[in-house]
Scaffold this active site. Structure first.
Site, short mmCIF file in Angstrom:
data_model
loop_
_atom_site.label_atom_id
_atom_site.label_comp_id
_atom_site.label_asym_id
_atom_site.label_seq_id
_atom_site.Cartn_x
_atom_site.Cartn_y
_atom_site.Cartn_z
N ASN A 159 0.85 -1.20 0.00
CA ASN A 159 0.00 0.00 0.00
C ASN A 159 0.88 1.24 0.00
O ASN A 159 1.69 1.42 0.91
CB ASN A 159 -0.89 0.02 1.25
N GLU A 160 0.75 2.03 -1.06
CA GLU A 160 1.44 3.33 -1.10
C GLU A 160 2.91 3.20 -0.67
O GLU A 160 3.31 3.73 0.37
CB GLU A 160 0.71 4.35 -0.24
N GLU A 316 -8.15 4.99 -4.39
CA GLU A 316 -8.74 5.55 -3.16
C GLU A 316 -9.00 7.04 -3.34
O GLU A 316 -8.17 7.75 -3.91
CB GLU A 316 -7.76 5.46 -1.98
N GLU A 364 -8.40 5.53 12.39
CA GLU A 364 -9.07 6.19 11.27
C GLU A 364 -10.58 6.32 11.47
O GLU A 364 -11.33 6.43 10.51
CB GLU A 364 -8.71 5.48 9.96
N PHE A 366 -12.38 8.71 12.43
CA PHE A 366 -13.01 9.97 12.00
C PHE A 366 -12.87 10.20 10.50
O PHE A 366 -13.12 11.30 10.00
CB PHE A 366 -12.45 11.15 12.79
C1 GAL Z 1 -4.36 6.35 2.41
C2 GAL Z 1 -4.16 4.90 2.81
C3 GAL Z 1 -5.43 4.30 3.37
C4 GAL Z 1 -6.06 5.22 4.38
C5 GAL Z 1 -6.25 6.57 3.74
C6 GAL Z 1 -6.91 7.58 4.63
O1 GAL Z 1 -3.17 7.02 2.20
O2 GAL Z 1 -3.72 4.13 1.73
O3 GAL Z 1 -5.15 3.05 3.94
O4 GAL Z 1 -5.24 5.33 5.48
O5 GAL Z 1 -5.00 7.09 3.36
O6 GAL Z 1 -7.09 8.80 3.96
#
Ligand code: GAL
Length: 681
Positions: A159-160, A316, A364, A366
């Protein structure tokens, strides 16, 4: 259920009908009744793709070598039975507690020398053999089990990359850095020459004397820092390749990892784009920016360019507020749809969110979600359902491409190098300059690609090089050829200053672009903080430059604007040079987005392009299909505007002719006759 499958070439796009819609789905937080409710709601919203398992390492490999796939089996079967496809994640961005407990030395170490502990998320050291072995094993086991599961249409590795763990200053990383340098330079003499270590007596006589550029009494050699950034990026890519190849041994679905184009700056995405089957990107609005649609467009255009102009996946974004900015501003009614349509118009054939259902616990909680804490009797949920319905109407747009006449150059190495310390002025910010030039083009209604300076630029009418501080001689030659052959090049100040080792070009500042621009720069004249000077265009238009002036040595260029105050009084502020069949423009100062307008208007004449003439904050992008075009129109204003695109609005079903109104905050997706050829690709 699970069998070995023969490796074939990857499918070009996940097997999902129409535009993919959905998001990260983390049901491990919820009881089984909620899963069953989820799939019913997903169907109601038109969700057809969810990303699963991205952070579930500790729930699948519960102890080293002990795998519990039962819950995931059940989940994938449930999704499949409900017609929802799966983008299956490898959870290697977040190793479990047992891993860090068993291999404490595999933790990544920050710049201050502090090992990064558990209790959050973030990978281990990219150079720790135990981590690399563990991710290979996990990816293999996951792919062995699910390669043939009918729900799985795509793989989502990690992820990222680079967020939150990028650079690692551990001993393991330093060892790998030395090996990387050996491969790059061969000899210490070559390394000493490239890094200019004769200055400050930094010469190395032994490879093992080289360390990571962590903390030192004063500024660390910038060539060393630049190589450490390159090494870090390469090490992360190697981790990706370990997983990709482990999956590919079993599976034939496309494999991706989610980028953060122009939002994270650790990974050189032009290189990453070559090793993924499909480009995917995450994008979050900057809440402090009241016109977030411009930064969004920049990220989306960059992502499409990384994909070589082909459709890409918005992996996302958020339905409303995020939770990690200082002030997490909720999206306005309709803003989520406008954001989604902008990504779609700029080439995204999948619109996905983080995350499906808002978490009740954890860091996370919120963060907004498709199913908010307020449940389905909420504005967010109603808009989620409406967006799913809207996307189901635009399936025929899938696969069409965006073409641009203008390219903005984007080279992360140059950004890295310019952001190191001890530069002429900390007020000259490469990211701000990229945004400013992009914003001018956006406000002028021009569709823009991003391009690396080594790319074939011949299809573009205009190439803009904001903040191209590090520009190799070869890339400068590429730009010069582009001009000679008829292109229009616009270069901003503090460009073509250093080579790939951060050494000033022989011949002085801007020398490698001297032929294209008809000038070189004798001395920089940075301004004191907040000072605004004045300059005048040759038609009398007054400009208000900031940050920077220069002592320019003209070598053939004509002066288009001149500084009228400040230390550079009388010096050129804007110049134009003609070379071969093209033109090289130079802006030797920092101009605001507003002041760039009259300058760009002149540049457009040479490039034979014209601003769209649309009202401010109205976005219109064309996707070109095989036989038809699709015009995506987005009105970010709070009043209606008049447009004149003829065709059928796929969203409303209306036939549009003559002039018609696009209401305040509204969107349209119009099937129309193909426009005349043009555009960069
Ligand atoms: C991204 C991440 C996600 C989540 C999201 C929240 O950068 O890949 O898992 O944390 O941010 O905005």
């Amino acid at each position: 259920m699970i069998q070995w499958s023969v490796m074939t070439s990857p499918a070009p796009w996940p097997a999902v009908p129409g535009i993919a819609y959905g998001g990260d789905y983390n049901p491990e937080q919820w009881p089984r009744e909620t899963w069953r409710e989820d799939v019913v709601l997903m169907r109601e919203a038109g969700v057809n793709l969810v990303s699963v398992g991205i952070f579930s390492w500790g729930l699948i490999e519960t102890a080293e070598g002990i795998f519990d796939f039962e819950w995931l089996d059940e989940l994938l079967d449930l999704l499949h039975e409900n017609g929802i496809s799966v983008d299956l994640g490898t959870p290697t961005a977040s190793p479990p507690a047992w891993f860090f407990s068993a291999y404490p030395h595999a933790r990544a170490v920050n710049k201050e020398g502090v090992p990064m502990g558990f209790g959050s998320r973030g990978m281990a050291s990219h150079s720790a053999a135990e981590y690399v072995k563990a991710i290979g094993t996990f990816s293999s086991e996951l792919a062995r089990r699910y390669a043939d599961h009918p729900a799985v249409v795509m793989w989502h590795v990690h992820n990222e990359y680079g967020v939150p763990v990028g650079e690692d200053y551990s001993e393991l990383s330093v060892g790998a850095f030395r090996e990387w340098l050996r491969a790059r330079y061969g000899t210490l003499d070559a390394l000493n020459a490239a890094w200019g270590t004769a200055f400050w007596g930094q010469n190395y006589g032994e490879w093992h004397h080289i360390t990571a550029p962590g903390r030192a009494p004063s500024t660390i050699n910038q060539a060393q820092k630049l190589d450490f950034m390159r090494f870090t990026d390469a090490a992360l890519r190697e981790c990706y390749i370990v997983e990709r190849d482990a999956i590919r041994a079993f599976a034939k679905q496309p494999i991706t990892t989610n980028f953060m184009a122009h939002q994270s700056f650790t990974t050189d995405l032009w290189k990453w784009a070559e090793i993924v089957d499909i480009v995917s990107n995450d994008h979050y609005l900057t809440a402090a920016d009241a016109e977030g649609e411009i930064g969004l467009s920049l990220a989306a255009d960059y992502t499409r360019s990384l994909a070589g102009g082909k459709p890409w996946i918005l992996m996302e974004h958020s339905t409303s507020a995020v939770n990690w900015q200082p002030r997490n501003v909720a999206k306005l009614p309709g803003e989520m749809a406008r954001n989604s349509l902008s990504h779609f118009g700029r080439g995204a054939d999948a619109i996905l969110f983080f995350q499906w259902r808002a978490s009740r616990a954890g860091v996370e909680k919120f963060h907004s979600a498709m199913v908010p804490h307020a449940g389905t009797d909420s504005r967010v949920w109603r808009e989620v359902v409406e967006l799913g319905a809207a996307l189901s109407k635009v399936g025929e747009v899938k696969g069409s491409e965006v073409r641009a006449d203008v390219a903005v150059l984007y080279d992360l190495e140059s950004i890295w190098a310019q952001e190191f310390e001890w530069r002429p002025s900390e007020d000259l910010d490469p990211r701000e300059r990229i945004r400013a030039y992009y914003e001018r083009l956006w406000r002028d209604g021009l569709t823009v690609d991003l391009a690396h300076p080594s790319a074939d630029l011949s299809g573009y009418k205009l190439v803009v090089a904001p903040a191209s501080y590090l520009l190799s001689a070869a890339d400068a030659a590429n730009l010069t050829t582009y001009v000679e052959q008829g292109g229009t090049l616009l270069v901003s100040c503090f460009s073509a200053i250093v080579d790939e080792h951060d050494a000033v070009h022989e011949g002085g500042f801007v020398a490698p672009l001297g032929g294209a621009l008809g000038l070189t720069v004798e001395e920089f004249l940075p301004l004191r903080e907040s000072v605004v000077v004045s300059a005048s265009l040759d038609d009398g238009t007054e400009l208000a430059p900031t940050v920077w002036q220069e002592d320019i040595r003209l070598e053939g260029a004509e002066v288009v604007a001149t500084h009228t105050s400040g230390p550079g009084t009388g010096e050129p502020a804007v110049t134009r040079n003609s070379l071969g069949k093209g033109y090289g423009w130079y802006v030797g100062t920092v101009l605001s987005v507003a002041d760039l307008k009259p300058v760009l208007a002149r540049v457009y004449q040479d490039a034979d392009i014209a601003p769209s003439g649309l009202p401010e904050r109205v976005e219109v992008i064309t996707r070109r299909g095989e036989t038809e075009d699709f015009v995506i129109a987005i009105n970010h204003r709070d009043d209606a505007v008049t447009l004149a695109v003829t065709g059928e609005d796929l969203l409303s079903g209306d036939t549009l002719t003559g002039e018609w109104e696009l209401g305040a905050g509204d969107v349209a997706a119009i099937r129309t006759a193909p426009a005349a050829e043009g555009g960069g690709r």
